[in-house]
Design a protein around this motif. Structure first.
Motif, mmCIF file in Angstrom:
data_model
loop_
_atom_site.group_PDB
_atom_site.id
_atom_site.type_symbol
_atom_site.label_atom_id
_atom_site.label_comp_id
_atom_site.label_asym_id
_atom_site.label_seq_id
_atom_site.Cartn_x
_atom_site.Cartn_y
_atom_site.Cartn_z
ATOM 1 N N ALA A 1 -0.064 -15.483 2.910
ATOM 2 C CA ALA A 1 0.197 -14.567 3.747
ATOM 3 C C ALA A 1 -1.220 -13.573 3.484
ATOM 4 O O ALA A 1 -1.755 -13.289 2.465
ATOM 5 C CB ALA A 1 1.410 -13.743 2.799
ATOM 6 N N LEU A 2 -1.264 -12.634 4.766
ATOM 7 C CA LEU A 2 -2.312 -11.910 4.754
ATOM 8 C C LEU A 2 -1.822 -10.608 5.068
ATOM 9 O O LEU A 2 -1.199 -10.404 6.271
ATOM 10 C CB LEU A 2 -3.353 -12.523 5.601
ATOM 11 N N SER A 3 -2.492 -9.468 4.624
ATOM 12 C CA SER A 3 -2.075 -8.062 5.155
ATOM 13 C C SER A 3 -2.851 -7.849 6.304
ATOM 14 O O SER A 3 -4.236 -8.218 6.448
ATOM 15 C CB SER A 3 -2.541 -6.780 3.783
ATOM 16 N N TRP A 4 -2.469 -7.290 7.331
ATOM 17 C CA TRP A 4 -2.759 -7.168 8.519
ATOM 18 C C TRP A 4 -2.778 -5.815 9.344
ATOM 19 O O TRP A 4 -1.734 -5.083 9.185
ATOM 20 C CB TRP A 4 -2.347 -8.349 9.613
ATOM 21 N N CYS A 5 -3.773 -5.417 10.151
ATOM 22 C CA CYS A 5 -4.007 -4.129 10.591
ATOM 23 C C CYS A 5 -4.536 -4.198 11.880
ATOM 24 O O CYS A 5 -5.606 -4.870 12.252
ATOM 25 C CB CYS A 5 -4.917 -3.116 9.818
ATOM 26 N N ASP A 6 -3.831 -3.664 13.093
ATOM 27 C CA ASP A 6 -4.202 -3.847 14.324
ATOM 28 C C ASP A 6 -4.993 -2.636 14.758
ATOM 29 O O ASP A 6 -5.364 -2.400 16.033
ATOM 30 C CB ASP A 6 -3.176 -3.958 15.314
ATOM 31 N N ASP A 7 -5.151 -1.468 13.852
ATOM 32 C CA ASP A 7 -5.592 0.041 14.517
ATOM 33 C C ASP A 7 -7.134 -0.160 14.183
ATOM 34 O O ASP A 7 -7.732 -0.326 13.036
ATOM 35 C CB ASP A 7 -5.006 0.934 13.657
ATOM 36 N N THR A 8 -8.026 -0.322 15.390
ATOM 37 C CA THR A 8 -9.372 -0.345 15.266
ATOM 38 C C THR A 8 -9.934 0.828 14.452
ATOM 39 O O THR A 8 -11.143 0.729 14.051
ATOM 40 C CB THR A 8 -9.965 -0.428 16.579
ATOM 41 N N ARG A 9 -9.398 2.135 14.466
ATOM 42 C CA ARG A 9 -10.075 3.122 13.622
ATOM 43 C C ARG A 9 -10.012 3.092 12.176
ATOM 44 O O ARG A 9 -10.393 3.735 11.223
ATOM 45 C CB ARG A 9 -9.302 4.321 14.029
ATOM 46 N N ASP A 10 -8.872 2.154 11.685
ATOM 47 C CA ASP A 10 -8.651 1.802 10.246
ATOM 48 C C ASP A 10 -9.614 0.841 9.596
ATOM 49 O O ASP A 10 -9.772 -0.164 10.133
ATOM 50 C CB ASP A 10 -7.233 1.216 9.974
ATOM 51 N N CYS B 1 -9.296 -7.096 7.216
ATOM 52 C CA CYS B 1 -8.414 -8.268 7.230
ATOM 53 C C CYS B 1 -9.100 -9.254 8.313
ATOM 54 O O CYS B 1 -8.824 -10.713 8.217
ATOM 55 C CB CYS B 1 -7.019 -7.717 7.819
ATOM 56 N N ARG B 2 -9.576 -9.069 9.261
ATOM 57 C CA ARG B 2 -10.434 -9.804 10.061
ATOM 58 C C ARG B 2 -11.510 -10.898 9.243
ATOM 59 O O ARG B 2 -11.681 -12.088 9.819
ATOM 60 C CB ARG B 2 -10.918 -9.100 11.154
ATOM 61 N N GLU B 3 -12.084 -10.116 8.597
ATOM 62 C CA GLU B 3 -13.207 -10.987 7.814
ATOM 63 C C GLU B 3 -12.254 -11.940 6.826
ATOM 64 O O GLU B 3 -12.872 -13.055 6.845
ATOM 65 C CB GLU B 3 -13.823 -9.926 6.599
ATOM 66 N N LEU C 1 1.106 -9.987 7.466
ATOM 67 C CA LEU C 1 2.023 -9.301 7.172
ATOM 68 C C LEU C 1 1.590 -7.690 7.575
ATOM 69 O O LEU C 1 0.648 -7.292 7.439
ATOM 70 C CB LEU C 1 2.333 -9.067 5.660
ATOM 71 N N PRO C 2 2.507 -6.783 8.434
ATOM 72 C CA PRO C 2 1.647 -5.786 8.746
ATOM 73 C C PRO C 2 1.818 -4.874 7.846
ATOM 74 O O PRO C 2 2.324 -4.743 6.559
ATOM 75 C CB PRO C 2 3.035 -5.042 9.666
ATOM 76 N N GLN C 3 0.451 -4.006 7.835
ATOM 77 C CA GLN C 3 0.218 -3.059 6.907
ATOM 78 C C GLN C 3 1.047 -1.870 7.016
ATOM 79 O O GLN C 3 1.416 -1.373 7.915
ATOM 80 C CB GLN C 3 -1.352 -2.675 7.149
ATOM 81 N N ALA D 1 -1.898 0.447 0.101
ATOM 82 C CA ALA D 1 -0.463 0.073 0.235
ATOM 83 C C ALA D 1 -0.529 -1.197 0.935
ATOM 84 O O ALA D 1 -1.047 -1.551 2.001
ATOM 85 C CB ALA D 1 0.509 0.881 0.989
ATOM 86 N N SER D 2 0.381 -2.290 0.543
ATOM 87 C CA SER D 2 0.191 -3.803 0.964
ATOM 88 C C SER D 2 1.782 -4.303 0.738
ATOM 89 O O SER D 2 2.145 -4.431 -0.572
ATOM 90 C CB SER D 2 -0.644 -4.381 0.511
ATOM 91 N N TYR D 3 2.414 -5.065 1.742
ATOM 92 C CA TYR D 3 3.583 -5.751 1.485
ATOM 93 C C TYR D 3 3.296 -7.091 0.818
ATOM 94 O O TYR D 3 4.173 -7.821 0.346
ATOM 95 C CB TYR D 3 4.208 -6.012 3.042
ATOM 96 N N VAL D 4 1.986 -7.621 0.832
ATOM 97 C CA VAL D 4 1.589 -8.820 0.144
ATOM 98 C C VAL D 4 1.754 -8.668 -1.437
ATOM 99 O O VAL D 4 1.877 -9.670 -2.103
ATOM 100 C CB VAL D 4 0.013 -9.065 0.265
ATOM 101 N N ASN D 5 1.699 -7.561 -1.820
ATOM 102 C CA ASN D 5 2.173 -7.153 -3.296
ATOM 103 C C ASN D 5 3.431 -7.443 -3.704
ATOM 104 O O ASN D 5 4.069 -6.506 -4.328
ATOM 105 C CB ASN D 5 1.507 -5.780 -3.682
#
Length: 371
Positions: free
Chosen positions: A237-246, A252-254, A275-277, A308-312
């Motif tokens: 499972a990987l925390s994921w963010c789609d906001d390019t400003r964040d 997460c892409r690395e 998992l959405p951030q 903050a992360s749901y992976v935790n």
């Protein structure tokens, strides 16, 4: 010389993997879970009363399917015993703070049914070079005390390392971050190859997957358990963010590029579940004002972003205990986890109070595997 004592000393000076010990995956069966009781006033606001309620909820959820031990300083023993249900075991176990994942033991097991532990050195996430508090003397004694309580061997590792810095699949693969394990404030003299050898010697792993860095603003210098974890062999499972400003967008892409470009110790490609951030989440004015402010501890200011992360989350025998952090994403994250663990009940626990202290549910728990 007493034969038992001689054997104990041999176990403590020979790396455990050479004796057939290895670290099981968190999703393997447990005998127990270990926690600590929050009370530190510069970490937990309002005398830690809100955090204590959150810790009680986490302990109760885990205790539905495995024994839970909660270590408590003497001056909080009666308070903790009053707040925790009778079936949760409260033991006097002094600590400087409540992060059992990092100050507690990493348990290893043997095929013949033996249990042992690895005792990493601990310097409060960086010592005097970026560490989060001083002193950490009580934390350093926790592993030895638990070894005495359980009557198991303790392998003293030659490196500074915290339990939250690693995840294993139980089949030879370990995942971690370069940001943490190769940080100059941990083991500046070790190369990546040398650290990988230590992980092999003490945890019995054959392959280390190195992610570049952990979550943005993570106080632990990038613990992997806040970014990525194994949910099954060959699956993470990987925390994921789609906001390019964040800043998390690039992080997460690395990580995804590394995960999709490698295989595990068995040669299997990794399947990544995103998992959405939550948030981004920041410390509110009234939350910061409830803390004691000490020069020897990490500052927590209004407006500071939290990692903050749901992976935790924590994988218990019959449940997955996950943090509820953001109504906009809680249910989506819960549904994803339920899909990954169809035979377990996913239990959401309101966890902002734990996050305010700098971590979350995985950070305050440590599984004791069933040998």
């Amino acid at each position: 010389m007493n034969v038992a004592l001689s054997k104990q000393r041999t176990l403590e000076t020979t790396p455990p993997a050479a004796l057939g010990f290895r670290m099981p995956a968190e999703f393997a069966p447990h005998d127990a879970c270990w926690m600590l009781w929050p009370q530190r006033p510069d970490t937990w606001r309002f005398g830690a009363k809100p955090a204590q309620r959150a810790f009680v909820e986490v302990a109760c959820a885990i205790a539905e399917s495995e024994t839970v031990f909660v270590g408590v300083n003497d001056d909080q023993f009666e308070n903790a015993r009053h707040q925790l249900p009778a079936h949760i075991r409260v033991v006097e176990l002094s600590s400087n703070d409540a992060w059992m994942r990092d100050v507690g033991p990493t348990f290893v097991t043997h095929a013949d049914g033996r249990l042992a532990m690895v005792d990493w050195d601990f310097n409060a996430w960086g010592g005097l070079d970026g560490g989060l508090y001083f002193p950490w003397d009580k934390d350093k004694r926790i592993r030895a005390k638990i070894a005495e309580m359980l009557g198991i061997p303790r392998f003293i590792a030659p490196v500074v390392l915290e339990g939250g810095a690693l995840h294993v699949d139980g089949e030879g693969t370990l995942i971690t971050t370069e940001e943490c394990l190769l940080n100059p404030n941990r083991n500046p003299e070790l190369t990546q190859q040398e650290m990988a050898q230590v992980l092999h010697d003490y945890l019995g792993v054959d392959k280390v997957i190195w992610l570049p860095r952990g979550c943005h603003r993570d106080e632990t210098d990038g613990h992997v358990d806040n970014l990525c974890c194994f949910v099954a062999p060959g699956q993470v499972a990987l925390s994921w963010c789609d906001d390019t400003r964040d800043p998390m967008h690039a992080i997460c892409r690395e990580a995804l590029a590394v995960l999709e470009g490698t295989s595990d110790a068995k040669g299997r490609p990794l399947t990544v579940h995103k998992l959405p951030q939550p948030g981004p989440l920041r410390i509110a004015e009234d939350e910061a004002s409830g803390l004691d402010h000490l020069d020897s501890s990490h500052p927590r200011r209004p407006g500071d972003r939290m990692a903050a992360s749901y992976v935790n989350f924590y994988i218990a025998n019959a449940a997955v205990v996950m943090p509820l952090l953001d109504p906009a994403h809680d249910e989506a994250a819960k549904a994803i986890l339920q899909g990954r663990f169809p035979d377990k009940r996913v239990i959401g626990v309101p966890a902002r109070e734990i996050l305010l202290g700098g971590g979350n549910i995985h950070c305050i728990t440590q599984q004791q595997p069933r040998p």
